[in-house]
Design a protein around this motif. Sequence first.
Motif, PDB file in Angstrom:
ATOM      1  N   SER A 161     -41.450 -72.278  37.523  1.00  0.00           N
ATOM      2  CA  SER A 161     -41.716 -71.087  36.692  1.00  0.00           C
ATOM      3  C   SER A 161     -43.048 -70.429  37.028  1.00  0.00           C
ATOM      4  CB  SER A 161     -41.640 -71.418  35.201  1.00  0.00           C
ATOM      5  OG  SER A 161     -40.325 -71.795  34.865  1.00  0.00           O
ATOM      6  N   THR A 162     -43.503 -70.617  38.265  1.00  0.00           N
ATOM      7  CA  THR A 162     -44.637 -69.869  38.813  1.00  0.00           C
ATOM      8  C   THR A 162     -44.168 -69.305  40.151  1.00  0.00           C
ATOM      9  OG1 THR A 162     -45.615 -71.770  39.973  1.00  0.00           O
ATOM     10  CG2 THR A 162     -46.378 -71.340  37.712  1.00  0.00           C
ATOM     11  N   THR A 163     -44.819 -68.222  40.597  1.00  0.00           N
ATOM     12  CA  THR A 163     -44.343 -67.575  41.819  1.00  0.00           C
ATOM     13  C   THR A 163     -44.773 -68.317  43.076  1.00  0.00           C
ATOM     14  OG1 THR A 163     -46.241 -66.068  41.711  1.00  0.00           O
ATOM     15  CG2 THR A 163     -44.136 -65.248  40.852  1.00  0.00           C
ATOM     16  N   TRP A 164     -43.816 -68.467  43.968  1.00  0.00           N
ATOM     17  CA  TRP A 164     -44.009 -69.028  45.303  1.00  0.00           C
ATOM     18  C   TRP A 164     -43.487 -68.008  46.299  1.00  0.00           C
ATOM     19  CZ3 TRP A 164     -45.833 -73.896  46.919  1.00  0.00           C
ATOM     20  CH2 TRP A 164     -46.162 -74.781  45.894  1.00  0.00           C
ATOM     21  N   PHE A 165     -44.181 -67.860  47.405  1.00  0.00           N
ATOM     22  CA  PHE A 165     -43.800 -66.889  48.424  1.00  0.00           C
ATOM     23  C   PHE A 165     -43.898 -67.516  49.805  1.00  0.00           C
ATOM     24  CE2 PHE A 165     -45.776 -64.527  44.899  1.00  0.00           C
ATOM     25  CZ  PHE A 165     -44.681 -63.781  44.507  1.00  0.00           C
ATOM     26  N   TRP A 166     -43.376 -66.777  50.802  1.00  0.00           N
ATOM     27  CA  TRP A 166     -43.508 -67.186  52.188  1.00  0.00           C
ATOM     28  C   TRP A 166     -44.511 -66.252  52.851  1.00  0.00           C
ATOM     29  CZ3 TRP A 166     -42.883 -71.107  55.231  1.00  0.00           C
ATOM     30  CH2 TRP A 166     -42.972 -70.930  56.602  1.00  0.00           C
ATOM     31  N   SER A 167     -45.574 -66.824  53.407  1.00  0.00           N
ATOM     32  CA  SER A 167     -46.577 -66.037  54.119  1.00  0.00           C
ATOM     33  C   SER A 167     -46.111 -65.840  55.558  1.00  0.00           C
ATOM     34  CB  SER A 167     -47.931 -66.740  54.097  1.00  0.00           C
ATOM     35  OG  SER A 167     -48.825 -66.087  54.974  1.00  0.00           O
ATOM     36  N   ARG A 168     -45.840 -64.609  55.920  1.00  0.00           N
ATOM     37  CA  ARG A 168     -45.415 -64.324  57.297  1.00  0.00           C
ATOM     38  C   ARG A 168     -46.562 -64.513  58.270  1.00  0.00           C
ATOM     39  NH1 ARG A 168     -43.217 -58.523  57.070  1.00  0.00           N
ATOM     40  NH2 ARG A 168     -45.131 -58.354  55.853  1.00  0.00           N
ATOM     41  N   SER A 169     -47.793 -64.218  57.869  1.00  0.00           N
ATOM     42  CA  SER A 169     -48.933 -64.357  58.776  1.00  0.00           C
ATOM     43  C   SER A 169     -49.322 -65.818  58.992  1.00  0.00           C
ATOM     44  CB  SER A 169     -50.131 -63.560  58.259  1.00  0.00           C
ATOM     45  OG  SER A 169     -50.526 -64.028  56.982  1.00  0.00           O
ATOM     46  N   GLN A 229     -49.125 -66.615  38.270  1.00  0.00           N
ATOM     47  CA  GLN A 229     -48.098 -65.736  37.719  1.00  0.00           C
ATOM     48  C   GLN A 229     -46.998 -66.611  37.123  1.00  0.00           C
ATOM     49  OE1 GLN A 229     -47.041 -63.481  41.208  1.00  0.00           O
ATOM     50  NE2 GLN A 229     -48.682 -62.009  40.893  1.00  0.00           N
ATOM     51  N   HIS A 230     -46.856 -66.557  35.803  1.00  0.00           N
ATOM     52  CA  HIS A 230     -45.826 -67.321  35.099  1.00  0.00           C
ATOM     53  C   HIS A 230     -44.555 -66.479  35.033  1.00  0.00           C
ATOM     54  CE1 HIS A 230     -48.796 -70.302  33.863  1.00  0.00           C
ATOM     55  NE2 HIS A 230     -49.609 -69.272  33.651  1.00  0.00           N
ATOM     56  N   VAL A 231     -43.464 -67.009  35.553  1.00  0.00           N
ATOM     57  CA  VAL A 231     -42.220 -66.254  35.635  1.00  0.00           C
ATOM     58  C   VAL A 231     -41.559 -66.161  34.263  1.00  0.00           C
ATOM     59  CG1 VAL A 231     -39.922 -66.154  36.687  1.00  0.00           C
ATOM     60  CG2 VAL A 231     -41.893 -66.926  38.039  1.00  0.00           C
ATOM     61  N   VAL A 232     -41.245 -64.935  33.860  1.00  0.00           N
ATOM     62  CA  VAL A 232     -40.557 -64.656  32.606  1.00  0.00           C
ATOM     63  C   VAL A 232     -39.069 -64.442  32.878  1.00  0.00           C
ATOM     64  CG1 VAL A 232     -40.379 -63.037  30.666  1.00  0.00           C
ATOM     65  CG2 VAL A 232     -42.636 -63.698  31.547  1.00  0.00           C
ATOM     66  N   ALA A 233     -38.761 -63.697  33.947  1.00  0.00           N
ATOM     67  CA  ALA A 233     -37.367 -63.420  34.315  1.00  0.00           C
ATOM     68  C   ALA A 233     -37.307 -63.091  35.799  1.00  0.00           C
ATOM     69  CB  ALA A 233     -36.814 -62.265  33.492  1.00  0.00           C
ATOM     70  N   LEU A 234     -36.143 -63.288  36.381  1.00  0.00           N
ATOM     71  CA  LEU A 234     -35.938 -62.995  37.788  1.00  0.00           C
ATOM     72  C   LEU A 234     -34.584 -62.311  37.946  1.00  0.00           C
ATOM     73  CD1 LEU A 234     -37.074 -65.169  40.664  1.00  0.00           C
ATOM     74  CD2 LEU A 234     -34.837 -64.103  40.816  1.00  0.00           C
ATOM     75  N   TYR A 235     -34.575 -61.197  38.666  1.00  0.00           N
ATOM     76  CA  TYR A 235     -33.365 -60.396  38.851  1.00  0.00           C
ATOM     77  C   TYR A 235     -33.129 -60.128  40.326  1.00  0.00           C
ATOM     78  CZ  TYR A 235     -34.192 -59.187  33.936  1.00  0.00           C
ATOM     79  OH  TYR A 235     -34.406 -59.235  32.583  1.00  0.00           O
ATOM     80  N   ALA A 236     -31.866 -60.011  40.700  1.00  0.00           N
ATOM     81  CA  ALA A 236     -31.484 -59.492  42.013  1.00  0.00           C
ATOM     82  C   ALA A 236     -31.013 -58.063  41.792  1.00  0.00           C
ATOM     83  CB  ALA A 236     -30.364 -60.325  42.613  1.00  0.00           C
ATOM     84  N   ASP A 237     -31.244 -57.200  42.787  1.00  0.00           N
ATOM     85  CA  ASP A 237     -30.759 -55.828  42.660  1.00  0.00           C
ATOM     86  C   ASP A 237     -29.252 -55.778  42.911  1.00  0.00           C
ATOM     87  OD1 ASP A 237     -30.617 -56.067  45.454  1.00  0.00           O
ATOM     88  OD2 ASP A 237     -31.424 -54.068  45.809  1.00  0.00           O
TER      89      ASP A 237
END
Length: 108
Positions: free
Chosen positions: A46-54, A69-77
């Motif tokens: 429930s926290t944001t994780w990302f992939w660093s391209r650099s 960043q505490h995740v409240v909701a996650l959506y796909a378009d």
Amino acid sequence: MKLEEAALKYNEQGLIPAIVQQHDTKEVLMMAWMNEESLRLTLQTSTTWFWSRSRQELWNKGATSGNIQHVVALYADCDSDTLLVEVDAEGPACHTGSKTCFFKKIER
């Protein structure tokens, strides 16, 4: 909807763009890339994780700066090729110290 049902579409590098938005104000904070592992970690912690391209590595937003960043909701378009992550941000999103990464207004 379960993650498996979302049928997410990753690009050729196995990445999907993620727009991060403050949940209560709807202010867009940042854009980053996620892969399957960073998305799984985001959902698990429930926290944001990302992939660093650099750096070619996973990063947990705020792990070193404290700006978690505490995740409240996650959506796909509608096309399942972009994510919207609504968060409750503890501090600025941008590495410059700005609340949002989108502060460079381009005039017409």
